[in-house]
Design a protein around this motif. Structure first.
Motif, PDB file in Angstrom:
ATOM      1  N   PHE A 225      -9.970   8.496 -23.815  1.00 34.03           N
ATOM      2  CA  PHE A 225     -11.469   7.322 -22.729  1.00 34.03           C
ATOM      3  C   PHE A 225     -12.654   7.435 -23.578  1.00 34.03           C
ATOM      4  O   PHE A 225     -13.987   6.660 -23.462  1.00 34.03           O
TER       5      PHE A 225
ATOM      6  N   LEU B  80     -16.203   5.255 -24.313  1.00 36.28           N
ATOM      7  CA  LEU B  80     -16.816   4.387 -23.195  1.00 36.28           C
ATOM      8  C   LEU B  80     -18.347   5.583 -23.709  1.00 36.28           C
ATOM      9  O   LEU B  80     -19.461   4.725 -23.142  1.00 36.28           O
TER      10      LEU B  80
ATOM     11  N   THR C 223     -22.832  11.224 -21.623  1.00 38.39           N
ATOM     12  CA  THR C 223     -21.514   9.526 -20.710  1.00 38.39           C
ATOM     13  C   THR C 223     -20.608  11.005 -20.826  1.00 38.39           C
ATOM     14  O   THR C 223     -19.757  10.764 -20.662  1.00 38.39           O
TER      15      THR C 223
END
Length: 100
Positions: free
Chosen positions: A63, A67, A90
């Motif tokens: 993920f 993302l 991030t």
């Protein structure tokens, strides 16, 4: 290996210079002129999707990278500075938190 790189460089240069030299002589149909920008956008989207969702030729199920790319896309859409840094940070923070 060097020969392959030189051949690819020559082919790339020939393709680019042909576009400049033949620009006035080549008349494209209206439908093709309409489809070329769409094709370029589609190719770019496919390259991004391949880079985001695959790793070593296999579908990546993590993920963090998708993302991070999503954060980068939103920031680019909002015309924010440091888009790549924010996207990488991030993904790195999500991986540090334990997300694959």
């Amino acid at each position: 290996m060097l020969l392959v790189v030189l051949a690819l460089a020559a082919g790339t240069y020939a393709t680019r210079i042909a576009g400049v030299l033949l620009h006035d002589r080549l008349v494209l149909p209206e439908r093709l002129r309409h489809l070329l920008p769409i094709a370029a956008t589609t190719l770019l989207a496919a390259l991004v999707a391949t880079a985001v969702f695959t790793e070593a030729g296999r579908l990546s199920v993590g993920f963090a990278r998708p993302l991070g790319v999503l954060v980068g896309a939103v920031l680019a859409w909002r015309k924010a500075p440091f888009v790549v840094v924010a996207a990488a940070a991030t993904a790195a923070l999500l991986r540090l938190a334990g997300l694959p």
